[in-house]
Motif scaffolding. Structure first.
Motif, mmCIF file in Angstrom:
data_model
loop_
_atom_site.group_PDB
_atom_site.id
_atom_site.type_symbol
_atom_site.label_atom_id
_atom_site.label_comp_id
_atom_site.label_asym_id
_atom_site.label_seq_id
_atom_site.Cartn_x
_atom_site.Cartn_y
_atom_site.Cartn_z
ATOM 1 N N UNK A 221 7.523 -44.897 -39.587
ATOM 2 C CA UNK A 221 7.477 -43.475 -39.249
ATOM 3 C C UNK A 221 7.159 -43.261 -37.773
ATOM 4 N N UNK A 222 6.284 -44.081 -37.214
ATOM 5 C CA UNK A 222 5.945 -43.935 -35.797
ATOM 6 C C UNK A 222 7.091 -44.382 -34.901
ATOM 7 N N UNK A 223 7.852 -45.372 -35.336
ATOM 8 C CA UNK A 223 9.042 -45.763 -34.583
ATOM 9 C C UNK A 223 10.071 -44.638 -34.585
ATOM 10 N N UNK A 224 10.237 -43.985 -35.722
ATOM 11 C CA UNK A 224 11.197 -42.890 -35.820
ATOM 12 C C UNK A 224 10.786 -41.712 -34.938
ATOM 13 N N UNK A 225 9.491 -41.572 -34.688
ATOM 14 C CA UNK A 225 9.011 -40.432 -33.907
ATOM 15 C C UNK A 225 9.170 -40.632 -32.403
ATOM 16 N N UNK A 226 9.439 -41.851 -31.954
ATOM 17 C CA UNK A 226 9.508 -42.118 -30.518
ATOM 18 C C UNK A 226 10.575 -41.270 -29.814
ATOM 19 N N UNK A 227 11.806 -41.141 -30.344
ATOM 20 C CA UNK A 227 12.798 -40.302 -29.646
ATOM 21 C C UNK A 227 12.385 -38.845 -29.523
ATOM 22 N N UNK A 228 11.459 -38.394 -30.347
ATOM 23 C CA UNK A 228 11.007 -37.005 -30.301
ATOM 24 C C UNK A 228 9.662 -36.870 -29.578
ATOM 25 N N UNK A 229 9.150 -37.971 -29.034
ATOM 26 C CA UNK A 229 7.848 -37.966 -28.377
ATOM 27 C C UNK A 229 7.949 -37.357 -26.987
ATOM 28 N N UNK A 230 7.034 -36.487 -26.651
ATOM 29 C CA UNK A 230 7.007 -35.879 -25.321
ATOM 30 C C UNK A 230 6.466 -36.839 -24.281
ATOM 31 N N UNK A 231 6.669 -36.496 -23.026
ATOM 32 C CA UNK A 231 6.230 -37.367 -21.933
ATOM 33 C C UNK A 231 4.716 -37.475 -21.864
ATOM 34 N N UNK A 232 3.999 -36.486 -22.400
ATOM 35 C CA UNK A 232 2.544 -36.499 -22.337
ATOM 36 C C UNK A 232 1.927 -37.309 -23.474
ATOM 37 N N UNK A 233 2.740 -37.728 -24.416
ATOM 38 C CA UNK A 233 2.249 -38.519 -25.536
ATOM 39 C C UNK A 233 2.637 -39.976 -25.351
ATOM 40 N N UNK A 234 1.800 -40.846 -25.859
ATOM 41 C CA UNK A 234 2.088 -42.267 -25.758
ATOM 42 C C UNK A 234 2.986 -42.714 -26.901
ATOM 43 N N UNK A 235 3.759 -43.759 -26.666
ATOM 44 C CA UNK A 235 4.612 -44.313 -27.714
ATOM 45 C C UNK A 235 3.789 -45.288 -28.549
ATOM 46 N N UNK A 236 4.291 -45.597 -29.733
ATOM 47 C CA UNK A 236 3.504 -46.424 -30.655
ATOM 48 C C UNK A 236 3.612 -47.916 -30.354
ATOM 49 N N UNK A 237 4.472 -48.312 -29.424
ATOM 50 C CA UNK A 237 4.590 -49.734 -29.099
ATOM 51 C C UNK A 237 3.286 -50.200 -28.457
ATOM 52 N N UNK A 238 2.593 -51.175 -29.052
ATOM 53 C CA UNK A 238 1.303 -51.614 -28.498
ATOM 54 C C UNK A 238 1.445 -52.161 -27.076
ATOM 55 N N UNK A 239 0.369 -52.035 -26.320
ATOM 56 C CA UNK A 239 0.384 -52.496 -24.933
ATOM 57 C C UNK A 239 0.601 -53.999 -24.839
ATOM 58 N N UNK A 240 0.057 -54.767 -25.782
ATOM 59 C CA UNK A 240 0.237 -56.210 -25.728
ATOM 60 C C UNK A 240 1.710 -56.595 -25.882
#
Length: 340
Positions: A221-240
């Protein structure tokens, strides 16, 4: 064949929805006299899950809320046994309301915190038998939730996790993949645990499967939300993962087809979700039949991960953004064979 399955699945889901709407609020219908006597005796000893006419609006409100904001889980909930559906929709609607409380509140985080505080305090009031005169009675979702927790033995901890997990700031990145999995478990796995409690099943293997399935569903679900994520929000891909492949969050948001680094990052996270999904399905022989219907969200999760694989892990591909048109047919097919 694909069109036939799609039409049959949609027809089945439409008939099932109509049956649920007609039976909600009607109580027990005409039937065998012995069954009526049994129900009357049971109602004297313990509150039933039948929705009274006065609560008919609340039940329909929860159902409509889930249909609008959580369509895939809405379809899965329609396939649950009739006695579980009203309570399941109440739990799903509560989760939708909590999720909506923090969506789009990047610039005003204090408003999101106040909303979450409202829902967190409401949980205690739903478990309080003396809370009839509180604001719970005026809120249809809370009224249905209170009726659900009054008739079932639900763990308050899982409901609280649905709220506390959303206290995470929208611009706070996930450090590790394990941190992402823990967030998915607090949200999606907690909901599955609550639905399992509705069935009355207490089994360690069931809890184990619910934990893995919730992680898979949450990550997908978090992967699906990435294309709809605003620039002020972080993506779910972990930093590592980003550091390992030398990719920035901006490149993830752009998701260009020729960017192999982005493809590797999405592949690694999607593989983690697929691994949890497989572990959950490996326990299928040990899962009771009623719980297998609770685990039907695995069908939508598997469908998205498969479309993502065929799109070479391009999150912005049309097949990964649009709704799965044959999902009703696939859910119907899995139900026939008692699988998830």
């Amino acid at each position: 064949m694909r069109r036939l399955l799609q039409n049959n699945g949609q027809l089945f889901m439409s008939q099932l929805k109509n049956r649920h709407v007609n039976t909600t609020g009607a109580g027990a219908g005409a039937g065998v006299t012995a069954q009526q006597k049994t129900k009357q005796q049971f109602s004297k000893a313990k509150p039933t899950d039948a929705v009274s006419r006065g609560d008919k609006f609340g039940a329909k409100y929860c159902m409509s809320l889930v249909e609008k904001y959580d369509y895939e889980n809405y379809l899965s909930t329609l396939l649950l046994p009739q006695g579980m559906r009203p309570a399941a929709f109440a739990l799903r609607a509560f989760n939708v309301e909590v999720s909506r409380s923090v969506s789009g509140q990047v610039s005003e985080p204090q408003i999101a915190k106040l909303r979450l505080k409202f829902w967190y305090d409401s949980i205690d009031k739903c478990f309080d038998p003396e809370a009839d005169r509180s604001y719970v009675k005026d809120q249809p979702v809370l009224r249905e939730l209170r009726r659900t927790v009054g008739n079932r033995k639900l763990n308050k901890i899982f409901l609280r996790r649905l709220v506390t997990a959303r206290e995470r700031a929208p611009n706070q990145a996930f450090e590790t993949l394990r941190e992402l999995e823990e967030y998915a478990e607090q949200t999606c796995s907690s909901m599955l645990h609550l639905l399992v409690e509705l069935s009355g099943i207490k089994d360690m293997q069931v809890d184990h499967a619910a934990s893995h399935l919730g992680k898979a569903q949450g990550i997908a679900m978090m992967l699906r939300a990435i294309p709809h994520t605003g620039r002020q929000q972080t993506v779910c891909i972990p930093l590592e993962v980003l550091v390992r492949h030398g990719v920035s969050q901006e490149r993830i948001l752009r998701s260009k087809r020729d960017d192999k680094g982005v493809e590797e990052c999405v592949f690694e996270v999607a593989s983690a979700a697929n691994g949890h999904l497989k572990l959950s399905r490996q326990l299928l022989p040990q899962i009771p039949r009623v719980v297998r219907k609770i685990f039907l969200p695995a069908v939508a999760t598997d469908g998205y991960l498969e479309r993502l694989r065929r799109a070479h892990f391009i999150l912005t591909d049309a097949s990964c953004i649009k709704r799965d048109a044959i999902l009703p047919a696939r859910l119907f097919w899995k139900t026939l064979f008692n699988k998830y």
